[in-house]
Every structure is written in structure tokens, then in C-alpha cells.
Design a protein around this motif. Structure first.
Motif, PDB file in Angstrom:
ATOM      1  N   TYR A   1      -3.418  -0.509  -3.801  1.00  0.00           N
ATOM      2  CA  TYR A   1      -1.949  -1.707  -3.423  1.00  0.00           C
ATOM      3  C   TYR A   1      -1.570  -1.682  -4.615  1.00  0.00           C
ATOM      4  CZ  TYR A   1      -4.449  -2.941   1.327  1.00  0.00           C
ATOM      5  OH  TYR A   1      -4.676  -3.181   2.738  1.00  0.00           O
TER       6      TYR A   1
ATOM      7  N   GLU B   1      -4.501  -2.110  -7.261  1.00  0.00           N
ATOM      8  CA  GLU B   1      -5.895  -2.455  -6.943  1.00  0.00           C
ATOM      9  C   GLU B   1      -6.591  -2.194  -5.802  1.00  0.00           C
ATOM     10  OE1 GLU B   1      -7.871  -6.582  -6.036  1.00  0.00           O
ATOM     11  OE2 GLU B   1      -5.384  -7.006  -6.151  1.00  0.00           O
ATOM     12  N   LYS B   2      -7.578  -1.593  -5.939  1.00  0.00           N
ATOM     13  CA  LYS B   2      -8.433  -0.961  -4.702  1.00  0.00           C
ATOM     14  C   LYS B   2      -9.151  -2.580  -3.894  1.00  0.00           C
ATOM     15  CE  LYS B   2      -8.567   3.469  -7.170  1.00  0.00           C
ATOM     16  NZ  LYS B   2      -9.438   5.108  -8.090  1.00  0.00           N
ATOM     17  N   LYS B   3      -8.961  -2.003  -2.976  1.00  0.00           N
ATOM     18  CA  LYS B   3      -9.412  -2.012  -1.613  1.00  0.00           C
ATOM     19  C   LYS B   3      -9.504  -1.337  -0.203  1.00  0.00           C
ATOM     20  CE  LYS B   3      -6.629  -6.166  -1.963  1.00  0.00           C
ATOM     21  NZ  LYS B   3      -5.735  -7.130  -1.797  1.00  0.00           N
TER      22      LYS B   3
ATOM     23  N   CYS C   1       0.600  -1.423   0.091  1.00  0.00           N
ATOM     24  CA  CYS C   1       0.336   0.226  -0.226  1.00  0.00           C
ATOM     25  C   CYS C   1       0.842   1.651  -0.084  1.00  0.00           C
ATOM     26  CB  CYS C   1      -0.751  -0.230   1.339  1.00  0.00           C
ATOM     27  SG  CYS C   1      -2.057   0.995   1.200  1.00  0.00           S
TER      28      CYS C   1
END
Length: 114
Positions: free
Chosen positions: A74, A67-69, A36
Motif C-alpha cells: 500500500y 507499507e506491506k500488508k 494498493c
């Protein structure tokens, strides 16, 4: 060994991008980890905008993916990138860089930003 040759201009652009110690370290870490932005901020003791700028340059070349969480983004190496075999040869020559990341994660259990 590289299966295909890359154009000189593309090789020069990649080498210029990786000529920055911070980006080179980020790539070495990302070759084995997903991170992150907040982890890089802590690790490199840099501002979030500065870290994001480095990651943007790597992403613009297609070397990393995000990649969005939830609210966090991230990053990881985009191993499907046509230049990854070239980059991988460079990264394989470097010492591991993830000791600091592992220590930081160990110390910040429960206090992590992400």
C-alpha cells in the motif's frame, strides 16, 4: 506559504516528476487515501509494471512511502518529506481525483484484489 525555500534543481525535479498526468493524479489521490498497486491498475487501466514504475519514481524522490500488508503493498504520501509543503500547494490547486477510486471500491466489494 512555504516556510523554507527549496533549491531550484530540486523544485525542477519535482515539477518534472509531477508533469506526468498519471503521477500527478496518483499524488492527488494519495494525498487523501492509501492505495494498493492493484487499485491503481484498475483505475488507470494500466499494467501492474507500468503502475509500479510510476510509484517507484515517486518513492525514489521520497514523496510516497509503502507499507506491506501480507502480499499487498500500500502506498501513501510521505507527509514528513521536506518537499511535501511544496507539493501540497500544487495538489491543493487540483480537482479531487478519488471519485473513480470510491466507485471502483464500491463495485468491487468482495472482489477486491486486496
Amino acid at each position: 506559504m512555504l516556510n523554507t525555500l527549496i533549491e531550484l534543481d530540486n523544485a525542477a525535479a519535482i515539477l518534472k516528476l509531477l508533469g506526468d498526468k498519471t503521477r500527478l493524479s496518483m499524488m492527488k489521490i494519495l494525498d487523501g487515501e492509501t492505495c494498493c498497486v492493484c487499485e491503481f491498475v484498475e483505475m488507470f487501466q494500466m499494467s501492474q509494471p507500468a503502475v509500479s514504475q510510476h510509484l517507484r519514481k515517486l518513492k525514489d524522490m521520497g514523496l510516497v512511502q509503502e507499507e506491506k500488508k501480507g502480499q499487498w503493498v500500500y502506498y501513501s504520501i510521505r507527509k514528513s518529506n521536506e518537499y511535501y509543503p511544496f507539493v501540497k500547494q500544487i495538489l491543493d490547486q487540483l480537482p479531487a481525483q478519488n471519485e473513480k477510486l470510491h466507485e471502483m471500491k464500491r463495485l468491487s466489494i468482495g472482489n477486491s484484489c486486496c
